[in-house]
Design a protein around this motif. Sequence first.
Motif, PDB file in Angstrom:
ATOM      1  N   ASN A   1       0.804  -1.231   0.000  1.00 55.92           N
ATOM      2  CA  ASN A   1       0.000   0.000   0.000  1.00 55.92           C
ATOM      3  C   ASN A   1       0.835   1.279   0.000  1.00 55.92           C
ATOM      4  O   ASN A   1       0.307   2.362   0.287  1.00 55.92           O
ATOM      5  CB  ASN A   1      -0.970   0.027   1.186  1.00 55.92           C
ATOM      6  N   ILE A   2       2.126   1.194  -0.310  1.00 54.64           N
ATOM      7  CA  ILE A   2       2.920   2.415  -0.495  1.00 54.64           C
ATOM      8  C   ILE A   2       2.515   3.030  -1.829  1.00 54.64           C
ATOM      9  O   ILE A   2       2.655   2.415  -2.880  1.00 54.64           O
ATOM     10  CB  ILE A   2       4.428   2.095  -0.469  1.00 54.64           C
ATOM     11  N   ASP A   3       2.005   4.246  -1.783  1.00 54.00           N
ATOM     12  CA  ASP A   3       1.416   4.877  -2.963  1.00 54.00           C
ATOM     13  C   ASP A   3       2.412   5.819  -3.637  1.00 54.00           C
ATOM     14  O   ASP A   3       2.792   6.853  -3.082  1.00 54.00           O
ATOM     15  CB  ASP A   3       0.153   5.644  -2.564  1.00 54.00           C
TER      16      ASP A   3
ATOM     17  N   SER B   1       5.781  -6.242  -3.373  1.00 55.09           N
ATOM     18  CA  SER B   1       4.383  -6.659  -3.336  1.00 55.09           C
ATOM     19  C   SER B   1       3.509  -5.562  -2.742  1.00 55.09           C
ATOM     20  O   SER B   1       3.829  -5.006  -1.693  1.00 55.09           O
ATOM     21  CB  SER B   1       4.235  -7.935  -2.504  1.00 55.09           C
ATOM     22  N   GLY B   2       2.415  -5.283  -3.427  1.00 57.67           N
ATOM     23  CA  GLY B   2       1.448  -4.322  -2.915  1.00 57.67           C
ATOM     24  C   GLY B   2       1.750  -2.880  -3.214  1.00 57.67           C
ATOM     25  O   GLY B   2       0.975  -1.992  -2.839  1.00 57.67           O
ATOM     26  N   ILE B   3       2.847  -2.570  -3.918  1.00 50.76           N
ATOM     27  CA  ILE B   3       3.161  -1.180  -4.224  1.00 50.76           C
ATOM     28  C   ILE B   3       2.159  -0.629  -5.231  1.00 50.76           C
ATOM     29  O   ILE B   3       1.693  -1.332  -6.128  1.00 50.76           O
ATOM     30  CB  ILE B   3       4.606  -1.054  -4.757  1.00 50.76           C
TER      31      ILE B   3
ATOM     32  N   ALA C   1       0.559  -5.758  -6.440  1.00 49.85           N
ATOM     33  CA  ALA C   1       0.908  -4.408  -6.892  1.00 49.85           C
ATOM     34  C   ALA C   1      -0.103  -3.906  -7.924  1.00 49.85           C
ATOM     35  O   ALA C   1      -0.853  -4.678  -8.517  1.00 49.85           O
ATOM     36  CB  ALA C   1       2.313  -4.406  -7.489  1.00 49.85           C
ATOM     37  N   ASP C   2      -0.093  -2.605  -8.138  1.00 50.79           N
ATOM     38  CA  ASP C   2      -0.998  -1.975  -9.103  1.00 50.79           C
ATOM     39  C   ASP C   2      -0.174  -1.129 -10.068  1.00 50.79           C
ATOM     40  O   ASP C   2       0.415  -0.118  -9.691  1.00 50.79           O
ATOM     41  CB  ASP C   2      -2.022  -1.102  -8.363  1.00 50.79           C
TER      42      ASP C   2
ATOM     43  N   VAL D   1      -1.125  -9.245 -11.088  1.00 50.38           N
ATOM     44  CA  VAL D   1      -0.868  -7.810 -10.937  1.00 50.38           C
ATOM     45  C   VAL D   1      -1.736  -7.021 -11.915  1.00 50.38           C
ATOM     46  O   VAL D   1      -1.967  -7.436 -13.049  1.00 50.38           O
ATOM     47  CB  VAL D   1       0.627  -7.507 -11.171  1.00 50.38           C
ATOM     48  N   LEU D   2      -2.207  -5.866 -11.477  1.00 51.27           N
ATOM     49  CA  LEU D   2      -3.032  -5.005 -12.314  1.00 51.27           C
ATOM     50  C   LEU D   2      -2.136  -4.197 -13.248  1.00 51.27           C
ATOM     51  O   LEU D   2      -1.338  -3.383 -12.789  1.00 51.27           O
ATOM     52  CB  LEU D   2      -3.859  -4.055 -11.444  1.00 51.27           C
TER      53      LEU D   2
END
Length: 699
Positions: A409-411, A438-440, A474-475, A494-495
Motif C-alpha cells: 500500500n505504499i502509494d 508486493s502491494g506497491i 501491486a498496481d 498484478v493489475l
Amino acid sequence: MANPMIGRSNSQSSRPKEPKKANITPLATRRFVAWTVEITLFIASGLVPYALGVYVNSHSEIRRVPLNPVLVVTEKAIARPLALPVSYGIRNVAWPTNILWTLALLLPTSLSGWQLYLLATTGSTIPKRWFGIRVVNEEGTAPGLGTVLVREGLGRWTVPMTAAYLLWRYSFVFPNLALFTSLTMLMILAEAKGWPVQKHRRSFHDQLAGTYTIDATSTFSHPGEQSTINEDNGDSSTPQPIPTRSQGINPNLSLFLVGLTSMIAVLSTLVGTQIYIQSQESQRRSEQTNSQKFIELIKALNPNNGFTNEDRQRAILALGSIDDKQSIKLLVDLLVKETDPKTLDTIQQALTNAGFKTIPELNRMNQFLAGEVASMGKSPNAEFRQNQLILTQQVINKILGIYSGKINNIDLSNAQLGSQGSGEKSLFNLVLNNVDLSGIILKSANLNQANFQGSRFRSVGEDGRWDTYDDVIADFSNTQLKQANLSNANLSRVLMSRSDLSRANLNKANLSYGRLFGANLSSTQLVGTDLRNAILENASLTNADLSDANLTEANLYAAHLPRVSAIGTQLAYANLTKTDWQGADLSEAYLDYANLSDANLSATRLTGASLRWANLENANLRNADLSRTDLRGANVAGTDFQGTILFVGKEESDKFVQTPDLGSQNASIQGVDFSKAKNLDPQQLAFICTQGGLHSRCP
C-alpha cells in the motif's frame, strides 16, 4: 370462548369439519425432503442464471462492458471470508452476462424473502405445504415475521454456519472449501436434531424461536390438551403437549443479567474514556517535545548561527528521527535546495532512515519538479531542476530497496521515476532487482527503462497461502514501462490494465492471471513467459516475441497481434475471438480447443501447429501456410481459405543430389467438415476429398 384449534387461523369458522387423513410418511422424513427442496430451489435460482452468464461470456462475441459495481462488491465480500481468489481490477464481460449475474444475485434473495413471508404469515413455505408441514407458535398460530427471522436467520443458519466456519478457518483443513461445505452440512443437521439430553428433542432453531413444527394433515386439540407434535427427528406416534405459556428464564436471573451487563457497560465506558484521555495527553506531550526539538534543530541548520557543517549534518540526521510531518517536509525542501555534496548525502541518509513516512512528501516534490522540467524545455534552469528531480528519484529508489517486503500500500501514483521519452537516454534508471515490491501502488507512474529483474510484485497475505483474498498485489494500471526490464519477475495477478510495456523485457516472467486489459505490448520480449489465464482483451502485441510462452486459457479477445512471433507457443483453450494475427508466425504452436472465431489469420505461418478441435468459424486464413498443421476436429464453417496452403507439392529432386525425406508436409484434415468453408479452389477441394476431409462435392 373456546381456544382455536392448532392448524386453523382465527378467522376460520367454528363449524366442524371432517378431519384430514393423516399422512403415513413420518414427519421427520417429510421435513427433511421439504428442506431439501427449499435449498435446491434457492441454489438453482442463483446457479442457473450464473451458469448462463458464464456461457454467454465465454462463447459470445457480444460487446463487452465493465462488470456491475454491485457484483464487484458482492464478489469481494464473498471471496474474503472464504479465502477465494478475488478477481482483481476492472473486468469486462459481455453485456448479457452483467444482467444474468445480477439476476443470480437478486433471484435467490427474492425467493428467500418470499418464502420467509409465507412462513411468517401462514406457517408454511410452498415446499412445506406440499408435504403437509406447518410451523406454529405456542398459541397454535402462524409465528410472525420477527419469530421467523430468529428461527431461520439466527437459529437455522447463523449459529451452525458460524460454528462450522470457526472450526474450518482455524484448523489445518483451511482453505479447503469442500471440507467447509461438508462441515457446514454436519452442523446444520446436528442443529436440526436438537440436544441429545432432551427426552423429546426439538431443533435448536425451534427452541430459540419458541416454535413447533406440526403435521398439517392431522387434527389437533387446543393448546391446553395433549397434541401430537413431531419435531425434526420426532416420532409421529409420540404425543407431546404444547405448553400454554412460555417457559422463559427465571425473573431473578434476568434481573441479575441485566444488572451485570449494565455494570460492565459503565465500567467499560469509564476505562475507555480514561485510556483515551491518557493517549491524547501522551500524544500532546510528544508533539510538544518534537516541536521543541524541531525549533532547536532548525537553529543548528542556519549557517549564520555559527554552527559547523558537522553540526548541521548531526542536526539533519536528528530531524530524520523525529516522527513529525514538518520535519520530513523540511528535509525534502533541503534536499532540493542544498548544494554541498556531503550535506546532500546526509539528507538522503536521514530521509532513508525515516522510511515510508517520507514517501508522500517525496512523491509530491518529485511530481512538482517533473512538471517544472517538462515546462522549461531546454532553458538553462532545466538542467538544475533535472538534477533536483534526480535527487528525489534516488531517495525513493533507496527506500524501496532497503525496505523490501514491507511495501504494501505504499502509494507512488504519478511518480516520475523514468525517462520522459522512449527514445532518449535516461539520466536516472530505477534499479530494484530481486526485491519484494508486493502491494506497491504505481498507477500512472513513469517507470520507463526501470530495471525490476527477478523482483516480486505479489506475495501471500496473512494466511500464508497463494490465491486467496488477502494476497498482496501491486498496481501498475496506466503505468509507463517502456523498455523496462521485468525478466523473471513475478507479476501474477498484478493489475497492468492500459499500461505501456512497449519494447520491455518480460522474458520468463510470471504474468499468470495478470490483468493486461488494453495494455501496449508492442515489440515486447515475452519468450517463455507464463501468461496462463491472463486477461489481454484489446491489448496490442504488434511485433512481440511470444515464442514458447504459455497462454493456456488466456483471454485475448480483440487483441492486435500482427507480425507476432509465436513459435511453439501454448494457446490451448485460449479465447482468441476477433484477434488480428496478420503476418504472424505460429509455427509449432498449440491451439487445441482455442476459440479463433472471426480471427484474422491472413498470411500467417501455421506450419506444424496443432488446431485440433479449435473453433475457426468465420476466420480469415487467406494465404496462410497450414502445411503439417493438425486440423482434426476443428470447426471451419465460414472460414476463408483463399490461397491457403494445405499441402506442399512434391518437388522434382535433383538426380545428382540426394535430399532427406522430411515426412508428410500435408495438413491433417481427416474428418474435418469443409462444406461451409469459403473460397476453396479445385486443388484444395481435391486434397480435402483424398485426405479424408468432408465436403458436399466430394465423390
